[in-house]
Each structure stands twice: as C-alpha cells, then as structure tokens.
Write an enzyme that holds these catalytic residues in place. Structure first.
Site, PDB file in Angstrom:
ATOM      1  N   ARG A 190       0.969 -32.092 -77.686  1.00  0.00           N
ATOM      2  CA  ARG A 190      -0.387 -32.105 -78.242  1.00  0.00           C
ATOM      3  C   ARG A 190      -1.224 -33.114 -77.470  1.00  0.00           C
ATOM      4  O   ARG A 190      -0.741 -34.165 -77.061  1.00  0.00           O
ATOM      5  CB  ARG A 190      -0.367 -32.449 -79.732  1.00  0.00           C
ATOM      6  CG  ARG A 190       0.257 -31.317 -80.555  1.00  0.00           C
ATOM      7  CD  ARG A 190       0.119 -31.523 -82.048  1.00  0.00           C
ATOM      8  NE  ARG A 190      -1.282 -31.355 -82.432  1.00  0.00           N
ATOM      9  CZ  ARG A 190      -1.942 -32.216 -83.187  1.00  0.00           C
ATOM     10  NH1 ARG A 190      -1.363 -33.301 -83.649  1.00  0.00           N
ATOM     11  NH2 ARG A 190      -3.195 -31.990 -83.500  1.00  0.00           N
ATOM     12  N   THR A 201      -3.390 -35.262 -78.207  1.00  0.00           N
ATOM     13  CA  THR A 201      -3.467 -36.624 -78.736  1.00  0.00           C
ATOM     14  C   THR A 201      -2.402 -37.506 -78.106  1.00  0.00           C
ATOM     15  O   THR A 201      -2.674 -38.635 -77.693  1.00  0.00           O
ATOM     16  CB  THR A 201      -3.299 -36.613 -80.272  1.00  0.00           C
ATOM     17  OG1 THR A 201      -4.365 -35.853 -80.842  1.00  0.00           O
ATOM     18  CG2 THR A 201      -3.287 -38.019 -80.846  1.00  0.00           C
ATOM     19  N   GLU A 247      12.415 -33.594 -73.989  1.00  0.00           N
ATOM     20  CA  GLU A 247      12.388 -34.837 -73.220  1.00  0.00           C
ATOM     21  C   GLU A 247      10.953 -35.337 -73.193  1.00  0.00           C
ATOM     22  O   GLU A 247      10.033 -34.601 -72.835  1.00  0.00           O
ATOM     23  CB  GLU A 247      12.863 -34.615 -71.790  1.00  0.00           C
ATOM     24  CG  GLU A 247      12.809 -35.887 -70.976  1.00  0.00           C
ATOM     25  CD  GLU A 247      12.992 -35.666 -69.487  1.00  0.00           C
ATOM     26  OE1 GLU A 247      13.059 -36.679 -68.770  1.00  0.00           O
ATOM     27  OE2 GLU A 247      13.037 -34.508 -69.037  1.00  0.00           O
TER      28      GLU A 247
END
Length: 181
Positions: A100, A102, A126
């Site tokens: 995402r 963010t 990972e």
C-alpha cells in the site's frame, strides 16, 4: 482482466474466493487490502553463509510473535512477515501483490509477488526496510492484492511446497534441482 469490487464480492459470496478473516474494509475498488499478521522474522546478524543448494534458513532466522508493541524494521533490513488473512484462490484467479502506498511513502519496499491460481494459505511477504527504522503493527492494512481473471481456468493449479502455509514460511529448498543451472 482485473476484477472490480463488484466482481470480487461475487467471488466471495459464491465462496469461490476465500479471505478469512474478511473485514468491512478488505474489498477495495480494484482489489483487496490485507493486514499484517503477528509473525515477523529477521535474519540474524552473523557472518555465516547460507548455501542455497543445501542449507535452509532456519538457523539464520530469528522469528517473533508481535502484539501491540509493534515491530521495528531496521534500515535496509530484509524481513519476512505474513498476512493475517488466510486466502484460497480459485483456478481462474491470480493475485498481484503490492505494498500500500502509505507504507511505500515510509520507504518500505516489497519485491514483485504473484499469487498463483489455486493457492491456499497465509501469504508470506518479504519487506525491505527504509533508510530509517519503521515501526509496524499487527492488524495494519499493508498490502493491496489486485485480482486478475485468467482467460480460462488453469490446467494445473498451484500445488507447490508453500500450499497451505500458515504464518511466516521460510524458503524451502528443492534439493533435486538445486545445482542444475
């Protein structure tokens, strides 16, 4: 073809696509958001060499079950983590995993990851650390999984060594082909 939220909900309602647990904010406009589970593994800071032709990584990984205190990903550190959600893919869907934005804006990174048609399990991911320490928490939405329909159901759905995995699953070597280049 990438599935819309409408298509995704139809797959879920028909129990063709399983996402457990399924939250109100899981299904998004063009994919699903998945959350951090509570397991994280980091590589021990040693000078030992992992021989990918014969060694597993169990002896070089330190794994943690994390609660409310969160988990710090150190600068440029490679960490294995897992999704909270267990997923089951039908034979005509594949998943393209993205971080995402963010979390990308905090400098974190994940390598390209594809979820094969027929896969069942938690997704091990990972994460690569930023240039500064970044603290993450179980339950945070961190992945966006884009679902794409194949032109027809796959002939051989996924049945590989990671099928049914729960939690963080370290690499599993296939010694039969380890040195065949």
């Amino acid at each position: 073809m990438i599935l819309s939220d409408w298509d995704i909900r139809v797959y879920i309602e028909k129990k063709l696509l399983i996402i457990d647990p399924l939250f109100d904010d899981t299904v998004r406009e063009n994919g699903v958001d998945l959350r951090f589970g509570d397991e994280f593994c980091r590589f021990k800071r040693e000078n030992s060499v992992v021989d990918t032709s014969r060694d597993g990584v169990d002896n070089v990984l330190e794994c943690y079950r994390v609660r409310g205190d969160g988990f710090v990903i150190n600068p440029l550190e490679h960490v294995l983590t897992t999704t909270l959600e267990y997923v089951e893919f039908p034979h005509d869907l594949v998943g393209l995993v993205n971080l995402r934005s963010t979390f990308a804006r905090f400098g974190l990174y994940i390598p390209p990851t594809v979820i094969d048609a027929g896969f069942k399990g938690n997704i091990t991911i990972e994460l690569v650390g930023s240039t500064v320490p970044v603290k993450v928490y179980p339950g945070q939405r961190f992945l966006h999984l884009i679902l794409a329909r194949t032109s027809s159901p796959v002939y051989k759905p996924y049945t590989g060594k990671y099928q049914g995995q729960r939690g963080v699953t370290p690499p599993k070597l296939d010694n039969s082909s380890s040195k065949n280049f």
